[in-house]
Write an enzyme that holds these catalytic residues in place. Structure first.
Site, PDB file in Angstrom:
ATOM      1  CE  LYS A  64      -6.154  -8.689   9.706  1.00 14.32           C
ATOM      2  NZ  LYS A  64      -5.074  -8.006   9.111  1.00 14.32           N
ATOM      3  CG  ASP A  93     -13.710 -11.865   6.649  1.00 14.20           C
ATOM      4  OD1 ASP A  93     -12.764 -12.337   7.568  1.00 14.20           O
ATOM      5  OD2 ASP A  93     -13.141 -11.063   5.683  1.00 14.20           O
ATOM      6  CE1 TYR A 130      -8.658  -5.089   2.213  1.00 15.53           C
ATOM      7  CE2 TYR A 130      -8.557  -6.246   4.144  1.00 15.53           C
ATOM      8  CZ  TYR A 130      -8.212  -5.705   2.824  1.00 15.53           C
ATOM      9  OH  TYR A 130      -7.001  -6.139   2.676  1.00 15.53           O
ATOM     10  CE1 TYR A 139      -3.291  -2.718   0.827  1.00 18.86           C
ATOM     11  CE2 TYR A 139      -2.210  -3.018   2.932  1.00 18.86           C
ATOM     12  CZ  TYR A 139      -2.977  -3.400   2.112  1.00 18.86           C
ATOM     13  OH  TYR A 139      -3.938  -4.764   2.222  1.00 18.86           O
TER      14      TYR A 139
HETATM   15  N1  PLP Z   1     -10.655 -10.337   6.211  1.00 22.94           N
HETATM   16  C1  PLP Z   1     -10.392  -9.266   7.016  1.00 22.94           C
HETATM   17  C2  PLP Z   1     -11.938  -8.949   7.959  1.00 22.94           C
HETATM   18  C3  PLP Z   1      -9.566  -8.618   7.196  1.00 22.94           C
HETATM   19  O1  PLP Z   1      -9.314  -7.676   8.191  1.00 22.94           O
HETATM   20  C4  PLP Z   1      -8.166  -9.005   6.488  1.00 22.94           C
HETATM   21  C5  PLP Z   1      -7.099  -8.336   6.611  1.00 22.94           C
HETATM   22  O2  PLP Z   1      -7.086  -7.007   7.228  1.00 22.94           O
HETATM   23  C6  PLP Z   1      -8.430  -9.915   5.732  1.00 22.94           C
HETATM   24  C7  PLP Z   1      -9.574 -10.822   5.529  1.00 22.94           C
HETATM   25  C8  PLP Z   1      -7.417 -10.444   4.754  1.00 22.94           C
HETATM   26  O3  PLP Z   1      -6.275 -11.108   5.322  1.00 22.94           O
HETATM   27  P1  PLP Z   1      -4.875 -11.177   4.921  1.00 22.94           P
HETATM   28  O4  PLP Z   1      -4.208  -9.896   5.050  1.00 22.94           O
HETATM   29  O5  PLP Z   1      -4.113 -12.073   5.903  1.00 22.94           O
HETATM   30  O6  PLP Z   1      -4.811 -11.639   3.552  1.00 22.94           O
END
Ligand code: PLP
Length: 422
Positions: free
Chosen positions: A269, A240, A146, A18
């Protein structure tokens, strides 16, 4: 600032996330982490308010995780998961499903949050194909959401949020609406479902807290509405929990707080306590059963090379030990109270639109941030690692952060914003 050789020699060869590489200031050389501290090459120490993109929930370098990973490193750092199985992954799958709602019984491992979301989406599409239902290939997702940077995950992110708008012509077209947080939005959500339900495989949402889309919170009732709507239209519901999983919003998983059971749930995470990449997509028995058939093509067609990496699974098992043996959720509650109290003075500052807290997430929303680079620099000068984005200054500290360090973070935010947001 003196910089080490590895920094000057290597920096011209890396491509940073980014980052406009021509104009952005260089990253800070970091040489070590410990607890809630980041140690820079020039000897400075920053108090970490972000826990490395929300991963390091037990603080950095927790000895219990380090020991588990070291032990695993000596016996088996990696082995393929196709045709072979190993104890760290099977133990982790058993433990995760024991912690999640009863209906969620099957874990598919991968290596990141984006891929965990991609796998969830692929599962949902193939679920319908395997059942002989064609045409259910789209997703309904939400503004402010996101879900990651891979192409499938990007397609269900908020289309306006800037990071992915450039790709709008390339991404799969999804149905993206506001979360049904009030009556007009609920009506629009229902209308979208009525119009397109037959084309939808699933609804996908970040439960309780939309993270990278703006740290926006919603009530458990919204999730209950989604569950009812998904059931009414015969759709799958995907949570998610890449951001919210493992205590961040106050319960171990956000789905618990709502009493809602999704059909598929994505984790990553904090899964490994912030030590290495691992993702998990957890499916209900009903979803899993749709893949059980005599037809080999009904199998889930996915298999990342490093899926279920034993080191990462050992780290995740050690992280779960810590959730069992240490009072993480009480720590989250204490952090929530401290954030609410100590960020409150920001509400009176010019340019501040909102101050809000959910679990160990504290947010100060501004009208705008004019000079992001200057604002980030001022936080570093104040001895803290705080990473504002768009119009948001936020804290997602390790759950183990000391009261003093947390106070220094909130004091720094109040002081820096009082001096003017960039
Ligand atoms: N889903 C959510 C809710 C997220 O906050 C993130 C990353 O910030 C992702 C998916 C993507 O995860 P990664 O960065 O491990 O690919």
């Amino acid at each position: 600032m003196s910089v080490p050789d590895w920094f000057g020699q290597g920096l011209p060869h890396v491509w940073l996330p980014y980052t406009q590489m021509r104009t952005a200031p260089p990253p800070l050389p970091v040489v070590a982490t410990e607890g809630s501290r980041i140690k820079l090459a020039d000897g400075r120490e920053l108090i970490d308010g972000i826990a490395s993109w929300w991963t390091a929930c037990h603080g950095y370098n927790h000895p219990h995780i380090a020991e588990a990973v070291t032990r695993q490193l000596r016996t088996m750092p990696h082995v393929m998961f196709g045709g072979l199985a190993h104890e760290p992954a099977l133990t982790l799958a058993r433990r995760l499903t024991a912690l999640l709602p009863d209906a969620l019984t099957r874990v598919f491992f991968c290596d990141s949050g984006s891929v965990a979301v991609d796998v969830a989406m692929k599962m949902a599409v193939q679920f319908w194909l395997n059942k002989g239902v064609s045409g259910r290939t789209k997703f309904l997702s939400f503004r402010g959401g996101y879900h990651g940077d891979t192409f499938a995950a990007m397609s269900v992110c908020d289309p306006e949020e800037g990071m992915h708008s450039l790709f709008s012509g390339v991404l799969a077209k999804q149905i993206i609406v506001d979360l049904p947080t009030d009556e007009p939005r609920e009506a629009a959500f229902e209308a979208a479902l009525d119009a397109d339900a037959d084309a939808l495989a699933a609804i996908i949402v970040e439960p309780l807290a939309q993270g990278a889309g703006g740290m926006i919170f919603h009530s458990p009732e919204v999730l209950r509405k989604l569950r009812r709507a998904a059931d009414r239209h015969g759709l799958l519901l995907i949570f998610d929990e890449v951001f919210t999983g493992f205590g961040r919003t106050g319960t171990l998983f956000a789905c618990e707080a709502a009493g809602v059971v999704p059909d598929i749930l994505a984790l990553s995470k904090a899964l490994t306590g912030g030590t290495m990449g691992l993702g998990a997509t957890v499916a209900s028995s009903a979803v899993f059963e749709a893949f059980a058939s005599d037809d080999p093509l009904h199998a889930l067609m996915h298999g990342p090379t490093f899926m279920a990496n034993p080191l990462a699974c050992a780290a995740a098992n050690a992280s779960l030990d810590l959730f069992e043996s240490e009072p993480r959720l009480q720590q989250v509650a204490a952090i929530a109270a401290a954030l609410a109290r100590d960020l409150e003075p920001c509400r009176e500052l010019p340019g501040v639109r909102d101050v809000r807290v959910q679990g160990a997430i504290g947010v100060v929303e501004l009208g705008s941030i004019d000079d992001m680079t200057a604002l980030k620099r001022r936080f570093v000068e104040a001895g803290v690692w705080v990473r504002p984005f768009r119009n948001i200054v936020y804290l997602t500290p390790a759950f183990t952060i000391s009261e003093d360090d947390l106070k220094r973070l909130t004091d720094a935010i109040v002081a820096v914003l009082r001096a003017g947001a960039g």
